[in-house]
Scaffold this motif. Structure first.
Motif, PDB file in Angstrom:
ATOM      1  N   LYS A   1       0.861  -1.181   0.000  1.00 34.40           N
ATOM      2  CA  LYS A   1       0.000   0.000   0.000  1.00 34.40           C
ATOM      3  C   LYS A   1       0.902   1.237   0.000  1.00 34.40           C
ATOM      4  O   LYS A   1       1.805   1.344   0.838  1.00 34.40           O
ATOM      5  CB  LYS A   1      -0.911   0.014   1.218  1.00 34.40           C
ATOM      6  CG  LYS A   1      -1.871   1.189   1.228  1.00 34.40           C
ATOM      7  CD  LYS A   1      -2.788   1.133   2.425  1.00 34.40           C
ATOM      8  CE  LYS A   1      -3.734   2.329   2.408  1.00 34.40           C
ATOM      9  NZ  LYS A   1      -4.559   2.357   3.608  1.00 34.40           N
TER      10      LYS A   1
ATOM     11  N   ASP B   1      -0.329   6.977  -2.728  1.00 36.90           N
ATOM     12  CA  ASP B   1      -1.251   7.328  -3.810  1.00 36.90           C
ATOM     13  C   ASP B   1      -0.881   6.531  -5.058  1.00 36.90           C
ATOM     14  O   ASP B   1       0.053   5.713  -5.038  1.00 36.90           O
ATOM     15  CB  ASP B   1      -1.224   8.834  -4.092  1.00 36.90           C
ATOM     16  CG  ASP B   1       0.183   9.376  -4.321  1.00 36.90           C
ATOM     17  OD1 ASP B   1       1.061   8.631  -4.828  1.00 36.90           O
ATOM     18  OD2 ASP B   1       0.423  10.551  -3.989  1.00 36.90           O
ATOM     19  N   PHE B   2      -1.594   6.783  -6.132  1.00 36.94           N
ATOM     20  CA  PHE B   2      -1.357   6.072  -7.389  1.00 36.94           C
ATOM     21  C   PHE B   2       0.039   6.325  -7.932  1.00 36.94           C
ATOM     22  O   PHE B   2       0.696   5.414  -8.438  1.00 36.94           O
ATOM     23  CB  PHE B   2      -2.407   6.477  -8.430  1.00 36.94           C
ATOM     24  CG  PHE B   2      -2.161   5.858  -9.783  1.00 36.94           C
ATOM     25  CD1 PHE B   2      -2.448   4.526 -10.019  1.00 36.94           C
ATOM     26  CD2 PHE B   2      -1.623   6.620 -10.809  1.00 36.94           C
ATOM     27  CE1 PHE B   2      -2.204   3.952 -11.253  1.00 36.94           C
ATOM     28  CE2 PHE B   2      -1.381   6.049 -12.058  1.00 36.94           C
ATOM     29  CZ  PHE B   2      -1.679   4.712 -12.273  1.00 36.94           C
TER      30      PHE B   2
ATOM     31  N   ASN C   1      -2.514  -3.661  -9.973  1.00 37.26           N
ATOM     32  CA  ASN C   1      -2.540  -2.341  -9.360  1.00 37.26           C
ATOM     33  C   ASN C   1      -3.958  -1.780  -9.380  1.00 37.26           C
ATOM     34  O   ASN C   1      -4.617  -1.791 -10.412  1.00 37.26           O
ATOM     35  CB  ASN C   1      -1.590  -1.403 -10.115  1.00 37.26           C
ATOM     36  CG  ASN C   1      -1.804   0.051  -9.770  1.00 37.26           C
ATOM     37  OD1 ASN C   1      -2.202   0.828 -10.632  1.00 37.26           O
ATOM     38  ND2 ASN C   1      -1.564   0.423  -8.541  1.00 37.26           N
ATOM     39  N   VAL C   2      -4.404  -1.315  -8.224  1.00 38.51           N
ATOM     40  CA  VAL C   2      -5.636  -0.549  -8.110  1.00 38.51           C
ATOM     41  C   VAL C   2      -5.303   0.643  -7.224  1.00 38.51           C
ATOM     42  O   VAL C   2      -4.953   0.479  -6.043  1.00 38.51           O
ATOM     43  CB  VAL C   2      -6.783  -1.370  -7.488  1.00 38.51           C
ATOM     44  CG1 VAL C   2      -8.016  -0.506  -7.304  1.00 38.51           C
ATOM     45  CG2 VAL C   2      -7.099  -2.585  -8.346  1.00 38.51           C
ATOM     46  N   TYR C   3      -5.361   1.814  -7.804  1.00 37.19           N
ATOM     47  CA  TYR C   3      -5.045   3.086  -7.165  1.00 37.19           C
ATOM     48  C   TYR C   3      -3.723   3.019  -6.398  1.00 37.19           C
ATOM     49  O   TYR C   3      -2.670   3.031  -7.007  1.00 37.19           O
ATOM     50  CB  TYR C   3      -6.204   3.591  -6.295  1.00 37.19           C
ATOM     51  CG  TYR C   3      -5.912   4.946  -5.687  1.00 37.19           C
ATOM     52  CD1 TYR C   3      -5.616   6.051  -6.485  1.00 37.19           C
ATOM     53  CD2 TYR C   3      -5.872   5.118  -4.315  1.00 37.19           C
ATOM     54  CE1 TYR C   3      -5.300   7.286  -5.936  1.00 37.19           C
ATOM     55  CE2 TYR C   3      -5.570   6.354  -3.755  1.00 37.19           C
ATOM     56  CZ  TYR C   3      -5.281   7.429  -4.565  1.00 37.19           C
ATOM     57  OH  TYR C   3      -4.970   8.634  -4.014  1.00 37.19           O
ATOM     58  N   ASN C   4      -3.751   2.963  -5.066  1.00 34.03           N
ATOM     59  CA  ASN C   4      -2.513   3.027  -4.281  1.00 34.03           C
ATOM     60  C   ASN C   4      -2.026   1.657  -3.814  1.00 34.03           C
ATOM     61  O   ASN C   4      -1.126   1.565  -2.998  1.00 34.03           O
ATOM     62  CB  ASN C   4      -2.694   3.950  -3.072  1.00 34.03           C
ATOM     63  CG  ASN C   4      -3.662   3.404  -2.045  1.00 34.03           C
ATOM     64  OD1 ASN C   4      -4.543   2.613  -2.358  1.00 34.03           O
ATOM     65  ND2 ASN C   4      -3.522   3.847  -0.811  1.00 34.03           N
ATOM     66  N   ARG C   5      -2.606   0.610  -4.345  1.00 33.26           N
ATOM     67  CA  ARG C   5      -2.237  -0.753  -3.922  1.00 33.26           C
ATOM     68  C   ARG C   5      -1.642  -1.554  -5.080  1.00 33.26           C
ATOM     69  O   ARG C   5      -2.098  -1.449  -6.213  1.00 33.26           O
ATOM     70  CB  ARG C   5      -3.456  -1.489  -3.380  1.00 33.26           C
ATOM     71  CG  ARG C   5      -4.014  -0.838  -2.134  1.00 33.26           C
ATOM     72  CD  ARG C   5      -5.243  -1.600  -1.643  1.00 33.26           C
ATOM     73  NE  ARG C   5      -5.877  -0.900  -0.554  1.00 33.26           N
ATOM     74  CZ  ARG C   5      -5.555  -1.072   0.725  1.00 33.26           C
ATOM     75  NH1 ARG C   5      -4.626  -1.936   1.048  1.00 33.26           N
ATOM     76  NH2 ARG C   5      -6.186  -0.384   1.664  1.00 33.26           N
TER      77      ARG C   5
END
Length: 96
Positions: free
Chosen positions: A31, A34-35, A60-64
């Motif tokens: 985590k 941010d992106f 990847n999804v946004y900040n993860r």
């Protein structure tokens, strides 16, 4: 490249905080703030990954960033996966 034994795998995972077994692969969720940081992690790691010629399954999804590692030729986790996990942790630590 040979698949790690259960005891070798257990020992290796004990030295990799946050890594677990999932679907016969080693797995970790990263985590970031941010992106941009998540994408930076993937971009930076991609150059080293290409040199290793050992590519992760990652999402990847946004900040993860979710990562799964296995050596398909060996049909399981090998020392190459452990080496790549350590490399990824090093890159992530610089960006988190």
């Amino acid at each position: 490249m040979t698949k790690l034994t259960d005891s070798e795998l257990h020992a290796a995972l004990s030295g990799l905080p946050g890594w677990t077994m999932a679907e016969h692969k080693i797995h970790k969720d990263y985590k970031f703030a941010d992106f941009v940081h998540a994408f930076g992690f993937m971009s930076t790691a991609a150059l080293a990954i290409e040199k290793m010629n050992h590519h992760p399954e990652w999402f990847n999804v946004y900040n993860r960033v979710t990562v799964y590692l296995t050596t398909h030729d060996a049909q399981g986790v090998t020392s190459k996966d452990i080496e790549l996990a350590k490399l990824l942790d090093g890159f992530a630590q610089k960006l988190q």
